[in-house]
Design a protein around this motif. Structure first.
Motif, mmCIF file in Angstrom:
data_model
loop_
_atom_site.group_PDB
_atom_site.id
_atom_site.type_symbol
_atom_site.label_atom_id
_atom_site.label_comp_id
_atom_site.label_asym_id
_atom_site.label_seq_id
_atom_site.Cartn_x
_atom_site.Cartn_y
_atom_site.Cartn_z
ATOM 1 N N GLU A 141 0.830 -1.214 0.000
ATOM 2 C CA GLU A 141 0.000 0.000 0.000
ATOM 3 C C GLU A 141 0.862 1.261 0.000
ATOM 4 O O GLU A 141 1.754 1.404 0.834
ATOM 5 N N HIS A 142 0.541 2.188 -0.893
ATOM 6 C CA HIS A 142 1.304 3.437 -0.935
ATOM 7 C C HIS A 142 1.105 4.239 0.359
ATOM 8 O O HIS A 142 2.014 4.937 0.812
ATOM 9 N N THR A 145 5.712 0.708 -4.798
ATOM 10 C CA THR A 145 4.473 0.393 -4.064
ATOM 11 C C THR A 145 3.456 -0.049 -5.117
ATOM 12 O O THR A 145 3.727 0.020 -6.321
ATOM 13 N N ASN A 146 2.282 -0.461 -4.669
ATOM 14 C CA ASN A 146 1.244 -0.838 -5.640
ATOM 15 C C ASN A 146 0.902 0.334 -6.563
ATOM 16 O O ASN A 146 0.495 0.140 -7.699
ATOM 17 N N LEU A 147 1.061 1.555 -6.046
ATOM 18 C CA LEU A 147 0.646 2.742 -6.807
ATOM 19 C C LEU A 147 1.734 3.303 -7.722
ATOM 20 O O LEU A 147 1.441 3.735 -8.836
ATOM 21 N N ASN A 185 -1.421 0.039 -13.384
ATOM 22 C CA ASN A 185 -0.392 -0.380 -12.413
ATOM 23 C C ASN A 185 0.573 0.758 -12.051
ATOM 24 O O ASN A 185 0.438 1.893 -12.516
ATOM 25 N N ASN A 186 1.540 0.410 -11.198
ATOM 26 C CA ASN A 186 2.504 1.388 -10.681
ATOM 27 C C ASN A 186 3.360 2.039 -11.770
ATOM 28 O O ASN A 186 3.744 3.209 -11.645
ATOM 29 N N ASN A 225 0.997 4.522 -13.786
ATOM 30 C CA ASN A 225 0.726 5.708 -12.960
ATOM 31 C C ASN A 225 1.964 6.601 -12.842
ATOM 32 O O ASN A 225 1.853 7.830 -12.788
ATOM 33 N N ASN A 280 -4.842 5.720 -12.466
ATOM 34 C CA ASN A 280 -5.552 6.327 -11.346
ATOM 35 C C ASN A 280 -6.127 7.689 -11.781
ATOM 36 O O ASN A 280 -5.379 8.559 -12.245
#
Ligand code: CP
Ligand code: NVA
Length: 307
Positions: A106-107, A126-128, A161-162, A165, A189
């Motif tokens: 998690e970010h 991170t996932n973000l 995905n990261n 983004n 996102n």
């Protein structure tokens, strides 16, 4: 005040350009066996909750080349948020270390950690976001194309995905012609996209047509269709993302001198074919090498170290 690097917009456009210049210098110095070593006597911790080859190896090697010592800690030792709170771990680690590099899920966890840490924190994925990867990638593009402004980049595949983004984030700091070829359900996102569009620096196009995405581009980029922590989704993703596979036919729509990029690890035969991975267009191993140089530059920038 300490500065963190958790996402690309933590640096201004000017700082990003400075980091690219520093990376060019440190890469050159490394080739001559003359690494700057401003950090003798300092210690860095690498706290990784997910597997890693490139990020761990390049951070450990690069940090030591700068004269700093490293300690690697996996989730087993830390139990962040389980054995004790994220804030308490951050306060303890700040008493031992001068720099902390974190790879996690998690970010929000790295944001919380950085809030309580007294020393610079770097996001190692991170996932973000995966900001160090994208900084290394734009450095690789600069080397290959001798410019960074108005480069056209087509990112194909998992647009949520990261990596995707982070490309959108970069478009809020540098002028890019960024096209993302993906499906309706794997879009970047929305908040990050809105911020990038608001900056007005780049052209960003999201399309479900892979040919439109790669039309006459300088760079074709892809990543795995299911990231770490969500590998069980691969069958469903494969079905939908198949048209976005980077193969010779798709590549033929890009510029003749287009480069192919992948952050690696690649799942050959899935998001990219062997013929593209191993073609003269491919710069994937330059990208992997450049992680070393760009991360040294990021650390030098965070510490405001002139050498
Ligand atoms: N590209 C990248 O971050 O690779 P690793 O997951 O092996 O570190
Ligand atoms: N999107 C990939 C990148 C790996 C470097 C993942 O998160 O697994």
């Amino acid at each position: 005040m300490k500065q963190d690097f958790l996402a690309i917009p933590d640096f201004t456009s000017r700082e990003i350009k400075e980091v690219l210049t520093i990376a060019k210098v440190v890469k050159h110095m490394h080739r001559w066996g003359d690494d700057p070593k401003p950090f003798a006597g300092k210690h860095a911790a690498l706290m990784f909750r997910k597997p890693s080859l490139r990020t761990r190896a390049s951070f450990e090697t690069g940090i030591r080349q700068l004269g700093m010592d490293t300690l690697f800690l996996s989730d087993k030792e830390i139990g962040m948020g389980k054995r004790e709170s994220v804030g308490d771990v951050a306060k303890v680690m700040s008493r031992y270390f001068d720099l902390i590099v974190i790879r996690t899920f998690e970010h929000s966890e790295i944001i919380e950690f950085a809030k309580y840490a007294d020393v610079p924190v770097i996001n190692a994925l991170t996932n973000l976001f995966h900001p160090c990867q994208i900084m290394g990638d734009i450095f690789t593009i600069m080397e290959a194309k001798d410019r960074i402004d108005n480069i056209s980049v087509a990112y194909l595949g998992d647009g949520g995905n990261n990596i995707a983004n982070s490309w959108v984030n970069l478009a809020s700091r540098l002028s890019l012609d960024l096209r993302i070829g993906t499906t309706e359900d794997r879009q970047p996102n929305p908040e990050i996209l809105a911020n990038a569009n608001k900056s007005g620096l780049s052209k960003i196009k999201i399309t479900s047509d892979p040919i439109e995405a790669v039309d006459n581009v300088d760079v074709i980029y892809t990543d795995v269709w299911a990231s770490m922590g969500e590998k069980e989704k691969i069958a469903e993703r494969e079905e939908k993302l198949k048209p976005f596979q980077v193969n010779n036919e798709l590549l033929s729509n890009a510029k003749n001198d287009a480069i192919f990029m992948h952050c690696l690890p690649a799942e050959r035969g899935r998001e990219v074919t062997d013929e593209v991975m191993d073609s003269p267009h491919s710069v994937v191993f330059d990208q992997a090498e450049n992680r070393l140089h760009i991360q040294k530059a990021i650390i030098l920038q965070l510490f405001g170290e002139k050498f």
